[in-house]
Design an enzyme around this catalytic site. Sequence first.
Site, PDB file in Angstrom:
ATOM      1  N   SER A 100       0.822  -1.210   0.000  1.00 55.88           N
ATOM      2  CA  SER A 100       0.000   0.000   0.000  1.00 55.88           C
ATOM      3  C   SER A 100       0.859   1.264   0.000  1.00 55.88           C
ATOM      4  CB  SER A 100      -0.897   0.033   1.239  1.00 55.88           C
ATOM      5  OG  SER A 100      -1.693  -1.120   1.308  1.00 55.88           O
TER       6      SER A 100
HETATM    7  N1  SAH Z   1      -0.712  -5.170   4.072  1.00 62.17           N
HETATM    8  C1  SAH Z   1       0.014  -5.113   2.831  1.00 62.17           C
HETATM    9  C2  SAH Z   1      -0.928  -4.957   1.650  1.00 62.17           C
HETATM   10  C3  SAH Z   1      -0.934  -6.175   0.829  1.00 62.17           C
HETATM   11  S1  SAH Z   1      -2.140  -6.180  -0.460  1.00 62.17           S
HETATM   12  C4  SAH Z   1       1.031  -4.000   2.895  1.00 62.17           C
HETATM   13  O1  SAH Z   1       1.648  -3.839   3.917  1.00 62.17           O
HETATM   14  O2  SAH Z   1       1.265  -3.299   1.968  1.00 62.17           O
HETATM   15  C5  SAH Z   1      -3.394  -7.191   0.256  1.00 62.17           C
HETATM   16  C6  SAH Z   1      -3.054  -8.636   0.482  1.00 62.17           C
HETATM   17  O3  SAH Z   1      -4.247  -9.289   0.916  1.00 62.17           O
HETATM   18  C7  SAH Z   1      -2.581  -9.399  -0.758  1.00 62.17           C
HETATM   19  O4  SAH Z   1      -1.296  -9.913  -0.515  1.00 62.17           O
HETATM   20  C8  SAH Z   1      -3.611 -10.522  -0.919  1.00 62.17           C
HETATM   21  O5  SAH Z   1      -3.066 -11.743  -1.348  1.00 62.17           O
HETATM   22  C9  SAH Z   1      -4.187 -10.626   0.495  1.00 62.17           C
HETATM   23  N2  SAH Z   1      -5.527 -11.215   0.583  1.00 62.17           N
HETATM   24  C10 SAH Z   1      -6.572 -11.073  -0.286  1.00 62.17           C
HETATM   25  N3  SAH Z   1      -7.645 -11.767   0.151  1.00 62.17           N
HETATM   26  C11 SAH Z   1      -7.284 -12.362   1.328  1.00 62.17           C
HETATM   27  C12 SAH Z   1      -7.953 -13.219   2.255  1.00 62.17           C
HETATM   28  N4  SAH Z   1      -9.207 -13.643   2.042  1.00 62.17           N
HETATM   29  N5  SAH Z   1      -7.267 -13.640   3.341  1.00 62.17           N
HETATM   30  C13 SAH Z   1      -5.986 -13.250   3.569  1.00 62.17           C
HETATM   31  N6  SAH Z   1      -5.293 -12.450   2.707  1.00 62.17           N
HETATM   32  C14 SAH Z   1      -5.933 -12.005   1.615  1.00 62.17           C
END
Ligand code: SAH
Length: 246
Positions: A100
């Site tokens: 993000s």
């Molecule tokens: N928190 C991260 C953002 C990652 S993007 C940061 O620090 O930047 C969001 C993430 O959520 C992705 O890696 C995706 O694979 C995960 N995701 C999507 N659906 C999910 C679910 N149902 N359970 C767990 N993770 C999930």
Amino acid sequence: MLILTIFLLFSLILLGQPSWVLGSQNSPSLAGQHTNPTAEQWAVYRQQMVVEQIRARGIRSPAVLEALLTVPRHRFVDSSLAQFAYRDYPLPIGYGQTISQPYIVAYMSEAAAISPEERVLEIGTGCGYQAAVLGELAQEVYTIEIIPELAEGARRTLQALSYQNVHVKAGDGYQGWAEHAPYDAILVTAAPDHIPQPLIDQLALNGRMVIPVGKWYQELVVLTKKPEGVSKQRTIPVRFVPWRSH
Ligand code: SAH
């Protein structure tokens, strides 16, 4: 497919540009630099990020500002993208996912109003950056990632940086992590079309959940669990990766 192609083209164009195209005129110019930045230089870039992107947009929590000054964001992305880690946008982390934008990490962390003795759950570990920021703010952090390779990568990075209070699990976050519930705060970083009930159930009394909700149009919702019931506050419009399920 079309969106992916546009994203890749955009990334290529962006990465191929001289550094002045990417940042404001006084932002650090890392592109074209021959030696790797030192720890002190990275700290200067973090300081600049916090002043220009985070404080300038109204984030005031001293603990959140301190956490963003501390966590080495460049260690959470591929080394080829490290020079862009402190810029004002998300970056690809593989498997179609993104880290993000720094401001969004700060906004969500502040909205969750975390104190040092609290226990936090994050859904969507990605590369582990937001989890590390939470690790600076809370006592224990539990984080779940649905893509096993990303969960493993985040675990390795967090271990290398000695975040012993951050625990990563590979799996579907819909059911939460009942074993360590209740949580004082829950942050969700992928967007479901509704708030998963198990997550509401695992929130402590007076606990806060920060979650993007929606499909095409998403809003960041702050949910608070009070003795008289659950209250929901809609805040800023956002753009998160879609929620996935097994
Ligand atoms: N928190 C991260 C953002 C990652 S993007 C940061 O620090 O930047 C969001 C993430 O959520 C992705 O890696 C995706 O694979 C995960 N995701 C999507 N659906 C999910 C679910 N149902 N359970 C767990 N993770 C999930």
